[in-house]
Scaffold this active site. Sequence first.
Site, PDB file in Angstrom:
ATOM      1  N   GLU A  14       9.637   0.486  10.828  1.00 44.11           N
ATOM      2  CA  GLU A  14      10.637   1.552  10.774  1.00 44.11           C
ATOM      3  C   GLU A  14       9.872   2.824  11.068  1.00 44.11           C
ATOM      4  O   GLU A  14       9.064   3.270  10.261  1.00 44.11           O
ATOM      5  CB  GLU A  14      11.319   1.558   9.405  1.00 44.11           C
ATOM      6  N   GLU A  33       8.570  14.317  17.238  1.00 41.92           N
ATOM      7  CA  GLU A  33       9.034  14.363  15.854  1.00 41.92           C
ATOM      8  C   GLU A  33       8.195  15.393  15.101  1.00 41.92           C
ATOM      9  O   GLU A  33       6.985  15.226  14.964  1.00 41.92           O
ATOM     10  CB  GLU A  33       8.874  12.975  15.231  1.00 41.92           C
ATOM     11  N   LYS A  86       0.842  -1.201   0.000  1.00 37.81           N
ATOM     12  CA  LYS A  86       0.000   0.000   0.000  1.00 37.81           C
ATOM     13  C   LYS A  86       0.875   1.248   0.000  1.00 37.81           C
ATOM     14  O   LYS A  86       1.745   1.399   0.850  1.00 37.81           O
ATOM     15  CB  LYS A  86      -0.923   0.048   1.216  1.00 37.81           C
ATOM     16  N   CYS A 106      12.732  10.427   8.631  1.00 37.26           N
ATOM     17  CA  CYS A 106      12.600   9.810   9.950  1.00 37.26           C
ATOM     18  C   CYS A 106      13.909   9.936  10.727  1.00 37.26           C
ATOM     19  O   CYS A 106      13.911   9.984  11.941  1.00 37.26           O
ATOM     20  CB  CYS A 106      12.169   8.360   9.818  1.00 37.26           C
TER      21      CYS A 106
END
Length: 497
Positions: free
Chosen positions: A264, A395, A188, A298
């Site tokens: 991840e 983040e 996806k 990331c």
Amino acid sequence: MGSLWTLPLVSLPLCFFFFLQRDSIGACPGETFPTVDPRTEEVLADVAKADVEDINRAVKAARKAFDHGPWPRMTAYERSKILLKYADLLEKHNDELATLDSLDSGKLYSQSQGVEIPHFVTRLFRYYAGWADKIHGKTLPADGPHQVLTFHEPIGVVGQIIPWNFPMVMFAWKVAPALACGNTIVLKTAEQTPLSACLAAKLAVEAGLPPGVLNVVSGFGETAGAAISSHMDIDKVAFTGSTETGKLVMQAAARSNLKPVTLELGGKSPFIIMPDADIDQAVELSHFALFFNQGQCCCAGSRTFVHESIYDEYIEKAKARALKRVVGDPFKSGVEQGPQVDKAQFEKILSYIDVGRHEGANLVTGGTRIGNKGYYIQPTIFSDVKDDMAISRDEIFGPVQAVTKFRTVQEAIERANNTTYGLAAGVFTKDIDTANTFSRALRVGSVWINCYDVFDAAIPFGGYKMSGQGREKGEYVLHNYTQVKAVVTPLRNPAWL
Ligand SMILES: *[C@@H]1O[C@H](CO)[C@@H](O)[C@H](O)[C@H]1NC(C)=O
Ligand SMILES: *[C@@H]1O[C@H](CO)[C@@H](O)[C@H](O)[C@H]1NC(C)=O
Ligand SMILES: CC(=O)N[C@H]1CO[C@H](CO)[C@@H](O)[C@@H]1O
């Protein structure tokens, strides 16, 4: 790119890839959603929205291809040749894939065209084509008259859910090793960036990938992603995205068939600058570590720790560098920063900038949007950031750098580690002993010494703590796409024991 496209569910047995008017009827009728150009906030294309039924169909195709198809049964050398042919086709379509990624995500075309597709997509497929016929088990010495072998077998149907910040790179990191091991795939794409993977799926057919081996669907996490994570006929799921969603993927896997999960996830990576570092290099690379790809990485070096003896000099130079950063259309040469990927991210980043101001961090430069169309944000630096501030803990995933000062190596280690994340770290020093101390003490999956964001197909990548589990790339990921079978046979001739 004149006409608008309808890009339906792409499944290899049928592999639809249409260049249709927006109101045309695709071969896969159903709901669609718009994907937006972040430069203009205008709709680029309407894309098929995979629902639970579409996921079921894709899984059925992948299941059939794994249980009865040629892919896991052909020789590894044949698989390798198909992957090499696929790499050639990706190389041939380098510029189209790069264009789609830049249009969809706002990333620099020079980056997608010159770096990501050639070095992290095409190269990755060639690297794993090389692995395909080198994945094998062992012969083990057993304490008895038995011959013991291990087979390293594919896991089966693999569900993969990829993010929007590096659409084609994430496609390659996921697809190439899974295919090399002989798995079949339901992948996806992110709802922000569905375009490039549709072209990549079409090229996979041309490369000779058998029907049903690679099934690409576009859709949303709450529906399509959830259906993949909880599917009883998917044998493993690999997800890249936020830590919050990673938890949902794992819960869904646990509640359904206990499929193994590799993740991840997010990060808040420290970038540590010692007083003996080359200050100009440290300024440039800490700038790159955070602002690269609009801050949407990331592993962004988003907590800059600067030794107190060089702190003022650093702030001055980092500010000058940020002010020089060229923000604009990602297709124009000379531009260093494009728009953020979409409205939601854009607004989230601006609200974090407000939070930083209210928390009492010092806004050194930036802090507002640029222009009134497109999701452009000024390169922003906060100094005097305290560890308990939200801008130091969360983040942000945008062009917002948080700088703080430290006194000793021990203090830097403890504060750098004092986060729920553990993805990466940068260390700038000329002292080999200091570098060695940091590289052992930091609880992160990647440590870059006097460099940052150095990636290669051979270098494993992944997180400690809540930054994830399992590794991507290199040899390590192969363990996450294979399982081990032990085969025992009696040895009948005692003379040889
Ligand atoms: C870790 O962070 C928390 C919250 O900011 C703080 O209270 C604590 O003192 C920190 N620990 C260390 C060792 O820095
Ligand atoms: C992934 O592979 C690593 C070895 O690289 C292994 O330690 C880990 O358990 C694996 N995790 C999953 C979920 O497969
Ligand atoms: C929160 C955390 O992981 N802290 C660790 C950081 O690293 C130091 C040194 O290795 C450890 O002592 C901390 O426990």
